[in-house]
Write a protein that holds these residues in place. Sequence first.
Motif, PDB file in Angstrom:
ATOM      1  N   PHE A   1      -2.954  -1.007  -2.399  1.00  0.00           N
ATOM      2  CA  PHE A   1      -1.600   0.120  -2.393  1.00  0.00           C
ATOM      3  C   PHE A   1      -0.212  -1.192  -1.913  1.00  0.00           C
ATOM      4  O   PHE A   1       0.915  -1.038  -2.565  1.00  0.00           O
ATOM      5  N   TYR A   2      -0.903  -2.335  -1.131  1.00  0.00           N
ATOM      6  CA  TYR A   2       0.139  -3.432  -1.132  1.00  0.00           C
ATOM      7  C   TYR A   2       1.044  -3.424  -2.521  1.00  0.00           C
ATOM      8  O   TYR A   2       2.172  -3.927  -2.290  1.00  0.00           O
ATOM      9  N   TYR A   3      -0.303  -3.619  -3.592  1.00  0.00           N
ATOM     10  CA  TYR A   3       0.832  -4.027  -4.623  1.00  0.00           C
ATOM     11  C   TYR A   3       1.512  -2.911  -5.696  1.00  0.00           C
ATOM     12  O   TYR A   3       2.475  -3.433  -5.936  1.00  0.00           O
ATOM     13  N   THR A   4       0.586  -2.521  -5.708  1.00  0.00           N
ATOM     14  CA  THR A   4       1.162  -0.926  -5.893  1.00  0.00           C
ATOM     15  C   THR A   4       2.547  -0.701  -5.390  1.00  0.00           C
ATOM     16  O   THR A   4       3.050  -0.114  -6.284  1.00  0.00           O
ATOM     17  N   ASP A   5       2.271  -0.751  -4.621  1.00  0.00           N
ATOM     18  CA  ASP A   5       3.515   0.234  -3.522  1.00  0.00           C
ATOM     19  C   ASP A   5       5.144  -1.156  -4.074  1.00  0.00           C
ATOM     20  O   ASP A   5       5.778  -0.454  -4.140  1.00  0.00           O
ATOM     21  N   THR A   6       4.568  -2.651  -4.342  1.00  0.00           N
ATOM     22  CA  THR A   6       5.786  -3.101  -4.185  1.00  0.00           C
ATOM     23  C   THR A   6       5.821  -2.934  -5.899  1.00  0.00           C
ATOM     24  O   THR A   6       7.434  -3.156  -5.907  1.00  0.00           O
ATOM     25  N   PHE A   7       5.002  -2.738  -6.883  1.00  0.00           N
ATOM     26  CA  PHE A   7       5.787  -2.856  -8.267  1.00  0.00           C
ATOM     27  C   PHE A   7       5.783  -1.335  -8.564  1.00  0.00           C
ATOM     28  O   PHE A   7       7.184  -1.734  -8.732  1.00  0.00           O
ATOM     29  N   VAL A   8       5.426  -0.750  -7.873  1.00  0.00           N
ATOM     30  CA  VAL A   8       6.209   1.123  -8.237  1.00  0.00           C
ATOM     31  C   VAL A   8       7.587   1.211  -7.392  1.00  0.00           C
ATOM     32  O   VAL A   8       8.536   1.524  -8.651  1.00  0.00           O
ATOM     33  N   ARG A   9       7.317   1.077  -5.932  1.00  0.00           N
ATOM     34  CA  ARG A   9       8.882   1.633  -5.641  1.00  0.00           C
ATOM     35  C   ARG A   9      10.220  -0.230  -5.519  1.00  0.00           C
ATOM     36  O   ARG A   9      11.306   0.486  -5.674  1.00  0.00           O
ATOM     37  N   GLY A  10       9.312  -0.687  -6.029  1.00  0.00           N
ATOM     38  CA  GLY A  10      10.976  -2.171  -5.977  1.00  0.00           C
ATOM     39  C   GLY A  10      11.096  -3.314  -5.157  1.00  0.00           C
ATOM     40  O   GLY A  10      12.034  -3.422  -5.137  1.00  0.00           O
ATOM     41  N   HIS A  11       9.947  -2.385  -3.707  1.00  0.00           N
ATOM     42  CA  HIS A  11      10.090  -3.177  -2.848  1.00  0.00           C
ATOM     43  C   HIS A  11       8.937  -3.241  -1.837  1.00  0.00           C
ATOM     44  O   HIS A  11       8.376  -2.563  -2.018  1.00  0.00           O
ATOM     45  N   TYR A  12       8.968  -4.787  -0.984  1.00  0.00           N
ATOM     46  CA  TYR A  12       7.625  -4.364   0.349  1.00  0.00           C
ATOM     47  C   TYR A  12       7.800  -3.394   1.224  1.00  0.00           C
ATOM     48  O   TYR A  12       8.112  -2.370   1.172  1.00  0.00           O
ATOM     49  N   PRO A  13       6.377  -2.238   1.052  1.00  0.00           N
ATOM     50  CA  PRO A  13       6.258  -1.177   2.106  1.00  0.00           C
ATOM     51  C   PRO A  13       6.693  -1.583   3.120  1.00  0.00           C
ATOM     52  O   PRO A  13       6.949  -3.273   3.283  1.00  0.00           O
ATOM     53  N   LYS A  14       6.653  -0.956   3.978  1.00  0.00           N
ATOM     54  CA  LYS A  14       6.906  -1.065   5.593  1.00  0.00           C
ATOM     55  C   LYS A  14       6.321  -1.191   6.558  1.00  0.00           C
ATOM     56  O   LYS A  14       6.593  -2.178   7.022  1.00  0.00           O
TER      57      LYS A  14
END
Length: 471
Positions: A257-270
């Motif tokens: 999820f670290y990778y998909t969170d960043t690419f999909v949401r446009g920012h690093y996850p919390k």
Amino acid sequence: MLENFLWGIATAANQLEGAWNEDGKGPSTADILYDGTAGEYPKELKVYPDKYYSYHLGSDFYHRYKQDIQLFNEMGIKCYRMSIAWSRIFPTGEGEPNKKGIEFYNNVFKELKKYNIIPIVTLSHYEMPLELVKKYGGWKNRKLISLYEKYAKTVIDKFHDLVPYWITFNEMNFISTIPFCAGGLWFDNNESEADKNKAMFQGAHHQFVAGAWVVDYVHNNYPELKVGCMVCGTFSYANSCKPQDAWDQINCDRETFYYTDTFVRGHYPKYAKSFLREKGVTLKIEEGDLEQISKGKVDFIAMSYYFTRVAPINPNNDAYLTNNERMLGKIKNPYLKVSQWGWVIDPVGLRIALNKLYDRYELPILIAENGLGAHDTLTADGKIHDDYRKEFLEAHIKEVKKASDIDGVDVLGYTSWSGIDLVSATSAQISKRYGQIYVDYDDDGHGTGNRIKKDSFYWYKRIIESNASEI
């Protein structure tokens, strides 16, 4: 399944094309691996004359692409997920593009168009110019961002009218598992695990910036095109119902999820700070990086799916596993069977993975790889009876149907790995066969290279024609 569902197959340039040093192509990272990604690595960044390199021949698609694409069409596929070899376009990663390389892919795309097969193209699939590793150290160096952007712009500008779907990096989450293949990161025995972690996640940061640039560039210049990210869908089960094991499962899934969170949401996850802190990593983020990442939200998610994992137990316990062992699913699941190469077979896990991703993002999902590596036997009358492959694929496609028809997941398509036999990335063996089309080469490159339709070829053709209604 939706009427416009994209049924297809998937391959990678470095495993399929061959012609590793023809028509101006430069050596790539894959070209020096004689033992695959999971085997012995060379001590030096070079080709040894006394070693055999199966990637150098591949399946000889470079010379046989017309025949192969005709067979793909006969199998009835609607799309072909493939990759462009970066080192065929920019032999050293720098300088001017190689005209012969561009000509080759132009011919491939036009041949696909002749049969109305839609190309889905990965820009970097476990392959990059070897010179960029020697000169810059791979993706840990920021210089790679601009060089990748130049490469991506070159091929997208050239082929935008022939390729509607693009993927930035193959299985990007594996930069922390097989860092040389996924990031051109070359380590020696003198580097600590902490130093390796820093290089791997800094390299991932540079890939985030570069990948986001591609998305932003395409959206601004070719809004009709779609760009996706891709991860290896290695989701996990908790080792038990102990609360600590449930927490370990969350941490395991965050490695994807670290990778998909960043690419999909446009920012690093919390959770990125704590996630990286546990690995001893502090990212070097330069001005403009986060703004660029924010502009690069992808249009779809692609994932490969081969196996599931069991989450590790508490890291304070002696049985704690390394990142590499965790990602490759070394804790065995007693409820699942395994393939001839020891990979767990978990069709239901594919439905779970699709739901996890769709619940989180509500973006279309492409199953970009799913297949069974197995020994195939060519009978005396020239047949390959691979019922085991049909059973594997059917079991997984059943779960895709459930995810789509029952759960409401927007599944863009399914491209089985690999349609045609190619060299295995992990073992560098062509005898670890994945295709519905047999290629008559052995692991030493002996054979005619002839193509033979397996029983699974005809089975997959029926699945596509019926849109899986017979399953």
